[in-house]
Motif scaffolding. Sequence first.
Motif, short mmCIF file in Angstrom:
data_model
loop_
_atom_site.label_atom_id
_atom_site.label_comp_id
_atom_site.label_asym_id
_atom_site.label_seq_id
_atom_site.Cartn_x
_atom_site.Cartn_y
_atom_site.Cartn_z
N ALA A 1 12.27 -3.67 0.61
CA ALA A 1 13.21 -4.62 0.03
C ALA A 1 12.67 -6.01 0.36
CB ALA A 1 14.60 -4.43 0.61
N GLN A 2 12.66 -6.86 -0.63
CA GLN A 2 12.17 -8.21 -0.37
C GLN A 2 13.14 -9.23 -0.92
OE1 GLN A 2 8.35 -7.57 -2.62
NE2 GLN A 2 8.75 -9.69 -3.24
N VAL A 3 13.18 -10.36 -0.24
CA VAL A 3 13.94 -11.53 -0.67
C VAL A 3 12.90 -12.63 -0.80
CG1 VAL A 3 15.71 -13.21 -0.07
CG2 VAL A 3 16.05 -10.78 0.50
N GLY A 4 12.73 -13.13 -2.01
CA GLY A 4 11.63 -14.05 -2.27
C GLY A 4 10.33 -13.30 -2.04
N GLU A 5 9.46 -13.86 -1.24
CA GLU A 5 8.18 -13.21 -0.95
C GLU A 5 8.21 -12.39 0.34
OE1 GLU A 5 5.48 -13.29 -3.06
OE2 GLU A 5 6.96 -14.25 -4.37
N ILE B 1 14.91 -7.62 -4.24
CA ILE B 1 14.11 -6.69 -5.03
C ILE B 1 13.81 -5.48 -4.16
CG2 ILE B 1 11.87 -6.31 -6.15
CD1 ILE B 1 11.84 -9.36 -6.70
N ILE B 2 14.06 -4.29 -4.70
CA ILE B 2 13.71 -3.05 -4.01
C ILE B 2 12.68 -2.35 -4.88
CG2 ILE B 2 14.53 -0.82 -3.17
CD1 ILE B 2 17.22 -2.20 -2.61
N ARG B 3 11.57 -1.98 -4.26
CA ARG B 3 10.46 -1.38 -5.01
C ARG B 3 9.67 -0.45 -4.12
NH1 ARG B 3 6.03 -3.75 -3.08
NH2 ARG B 3 6.16 -5.86 -2.27
#
Length: 168
Positions: free
Chosen positions: A67-71, A7-9
């Motif tokens: 950018a996150q992977v999982g938490e 996820i990129i936010r």
Amino acid sequence: MTPDGLIIRDAVTADLPAVRALLVETWHDTYDGIYGWRRVAEITNAWHSLENLSAQLDRDGEAFLVAQVGEEIVATSSARRERDRAALLTRLYVLPAYQGIGIGRTLLQVTLAHFPLAPVARLEVELQNEPAIAFYERMGFFLQRSARFDGREDTPNTLMMAKRLFAD
């Protein structure tokens, strides 16, 4: 190939401690061999303090992403619009354990997409950071010139790189 669930936010205030920890880890991993642990600690304490990171949130004409992977926040980037409409990439760091799997490439693309009218993207990269230089060359950036970061004598030697985004 980027990991599933990436996820990129936009970064938010609650992310800043994790962003700071990521920056400290990646800076030590990247620059301890160049500048030494003590100088890297001085730079990260000054440039990547929670106060400085907080001041970078929600600025007009800027992007500050995570950018996150999982938490887990595994990468961060920031860029700003320059007077000539160029996008200046001011930060792109990926945790060492997540490098080489496409996160940096994807984060760079999303970051630059925040500047749809930018004819060119620019960045500064440390002269001795050969892996980063090679990464940016693979992403289509080319060498413009050598410089001092922000033109100051107490900062690292850098290369200015650029990439044409579209023809004017």
